[in-house]
Design a protein around this motif. Structure first.
Motif, mmCIF file in Angstrom:
data_model
loop_
_atom_site.group_PDB
_atom_site.id
_atom_site.type_symbol
_atom_site.label_atom_id
_atom_site.label_comp_id
_atom_site.label_asym_id
_atom_site.label_seq_id
_atom_site.Cartn_x
_atom_site.Cartn_y
_atom_site.Cartn_z
ATOM 1 N N VAL A 64 1.072 -1.015 -0.162
ATOM 2 C CA VAL A 64 0.161 -0.015 0.094
ATOM 3 C C VAL A 64 1.291 1.387 -0.126
ATOM 4 N N GLU A 65 1.933 1.412 -0.070
ATOM 5 C CA GLU A 65 2.754 2.003 1.181
ATOM 6 C C GLU A 65 1.831 3.131 1.640
ATOM 7 N N PHE A 66 2.428 4.999 1.221
ATOM 8 C CA PHE A 66 1.006 6.148 0.976
ATOM 9 C C PHE A 66 -0.425 5.826 0.510
ATOM 10 N N GLY A 67 -0.553 4.962 0.082
ATOM 11 C CA GLY A 67 -1.680 4.754 -0.198
ATOM 12 C C GLY A 67 -2.803 5.106 -1.713
ATOM 13 N N TYR A 68 -1.381 6.053 -2.466
ATOM 14 C CA TYR A 68 -2.085 5.972 -3.840
ATOM 15 C C TYR A 68 -2.596 5.004 -4.753
ATOM 16 N N SER A 69 -2.305 4.381 -5.040
ATOM 17 C CA SER A 69 -3.671 2.636 -5.856
ATOM 18 C C SER A 69 -4.780 2.316 -4.802
ATOM 19 N N ALA A 70 -4.006 2.045 -3.360
ATOM 20 C CA ALA A 70 -5.980 2.482 -2.887
ATOM 21 C C ALA A 70 -6.780 2.673 -2.612
ATOM 22 N N VAL A 71 -6.738 4.047 -3.305
ATOM 23 C CA VAL A 71 -7.405 5.213 -3.351
ATOM 24 C C VAL A 71 -8.098 5.097 -4.310
ATOM 25 N N ILE A 72 -7.076 4.906 -5.350
ATOM 26 C CA ILE A 72 -7.736 4.366 -6.786
ATOM 27 C C ILE A 72 -8.916 3.494 -7.090
ATOM 28 N N PHE A 73 -8.296 2.219 -6.476
ATOM 29 C CA PHE A 73 -8.688 0.810 -6.014
ATOM 30 C C PHE A 73 -10.662 1.253 -5.700
ATOM 31 N N SER A 74 -10.198 2.239 -4.724
ATOM 32 C CA SER A 74 -11.745 2.328 -4.019
ATOM 33 C C SER A 74 -12.769 3.080 -4.887
ATOM 34 N N ASN A 75 -12.618 3.854 -5.798
ATOM 35 C CA ASN A 75 -13.391 4.173 -6.965
ATOM 36 C C ASN A 75 -14.148 3.046 -7.416
ATOM 37 N N TYR A 76 -13.333 1.425 -7.550
ATOM 38 C CA TYR A 76 -14.104 0.864 -8.504
ATOM 39 C C TYR A 76 -14.726 -0.297 -7.290
ATOM 40 N N PHE A 77 -14.249 -0.738 -6.435
ATOM 41 C CA PHE A 77 -14.472 -2.051 -5.701
ATOM 42 C C PHE A 77 -15.269 -1.471 -4.313
ATOM 43 N N LYS A 78 -15.823 -2.386 -4.024
ATOM 44 C CA LYS A 78 -16.600 -2.459 -2.954
ATOM 45 C C LYS A 78 -16.509 -2.482 -1.635
ATOM 46 N N LYS A 79 -15.069 -3.216 -2.087
ATOM 47 C CA LYS A 79 -14.375 -3.155 -0.790
ATOM 48 C C LYS A 79 -12.708 -3.402 -0.956
ATOM 49 N N VAL A 80 -11.726 -2.966 -0.320
ATOM 50 C CA VAL A 80 -10.222 -3.057 -1.109
ATOM 51 C C VAL A 80 -9.379 -3.169 0.236
ATOM 52 N N VAL A 81 -8.831 -4.496 0.648
ATOM 53 C CA VAL A 81 -7.835 -4.130 1.701
ATOM 54 C C VAL A 81 -6.670 -3.857 1.445
ATOM 55 N N GLY A 82 -6.350 -3.438 2.149
ATOM 56 C CA GLY A 82 -4.534 -3.116 1.920
ATOM 57 C C GLY A 82 -3.938 -4.582 2.653
ATOM 58 N N VAL A 83 -2.933 -4.654 2.285
ATOM 59 C CA VAL A 83 -2.074 -5.272 3.416
ATOM 60 C C VAL A 83 -0.508 -5.065 3.237
ATOM 61 N N ASP A 84 0.494 -4.793 3.642
ATOM 62 C CA ASP A 84 1.215 -3.641 3.961
ATOM 63 C C ASP A 84 2.375 -4.007 5.651
ATOM 64 N N ILE A 85 3.904 -3.726 5.095
ATOM 65 C CA ILE A 85 4.569 -3.506 6.605
ATOM 66 C C ILE A 85 4.224 -2.268 7.257
ATOM 67 N N PHE A 86 4.691 -1.329 5.956
ATOM 68 C CA PHE A 86 4.232 -0.054 6.736
ATOM 69 C C PHE A 86 5.681 0.922 6.774
ATOM 70 N N VAL A 87 6.820 -0.091 6.444
ATOM 71 C CA VAL A 87 7.855 0.841 7.449
ATOM 72 C C VAL A 87 9.139 0.245 5.635
ATOM 73 N N GLY A 88 8.617 0.108 4.641
ATOM 74 C CA GLY A 88 9.648 0.081 3.152
ATOM 75 C C GLY A 88 10.314 -1.163 3.494
#
Length: 197
Positions: A64-88
């Motif tokens: 997910v990193e900072f969420g750019y693509s997750a937000v894009i997907f949220s336009n088109y899918f009812k549910k978006v699950v983002g899995v990441d360690i969030f530390v780079g």
């Protein structure tokens, strides 16, 4: 000349890869105003959904990193699950825990759920099938192959960022397509987007 030779070698090596040319470009309604290496791909996501007749219920994102693509997907899918360690990782510029920052940034998008977890742990616990899975994790062959093979087996369509900027990613995606008997489309723009369907 060097770039020409590389392209010629790639063409021979990846002769089964189908070039992806979007029929139409779309601008999603919701987007984050942040710098992202993923920028540009937002224009082709709806085209991919339409081209491959994907349902729009569930999307899983690894990386997910900072969420750019997750937000894009949220336009088109009812549910978006983002899995990441969030530390780079070894291939990212940002090091350090940014989970809370990303969680706050995405808090207004009610259809996005963030999970702070390594993809390897997620694969052990999830047996769901998704309409689309996006893989944008550490860009090694081994990690991309392991996560990507599971993703191709648990979705109608799996997409992979950085097929043009990381040869290991492209090789892994190619091998996954061969292993699963699915087709590998490659969109070369914006660092590359591999599509297995």
């Amino acid at each position: 000349m060097k770039n020409f030779l590389k392209k010629a070698v790639d063409k021979l090596k990846y002769k089964d890869v189908i070039p992806y040319a979007p029929e139409k470009s779309y601008t999603p309604e919701k987007m984050l105003d942040i710098v992202s290496a993923w920028a540009g791909h937002e224009k082709v996501i709806l085209d991919i959904i339409k081209r491959f007749d994907l349902e729009q219920n569930s999307c899983l994102e690894f990386g997910v990193e900072f969420g750019y693509s997750a937000v894009i997907f949220s336009n088109y899918f009812k549910k978006v699950v983002g899995v990441d360690i969030f530390v780079g990782d070894i291939h990212t510029n940002h090091k350090g825990d940014h989970y809370e920052e990303t969680k706050d940034r995405l808090s207004k998008y009610e259809n996005i759920e963030l999970i702070k977890m390594d993809y390897k742990e997620w694969l052990k616990k999830d047996d769901n099938f998704y309409d689309l899975i996006h893989v944008d994790i550490v860009h090694t062959y081994e990690d991309t192959y392991k996560c990507g093979l599971w993703s191709a087996q648990h979705s109608k369509c799996a997409i992979f960022h950085d097929t043009e900027s990381f040869p290991e990613v492209k090789k892994a995606v190619y091998d996954i397509a061969k292993k699963t008997g699915k087709k590998f489309y490659n969109y070369p723009e914006y660092y590359g987007l591999g599509i297995i369907v």
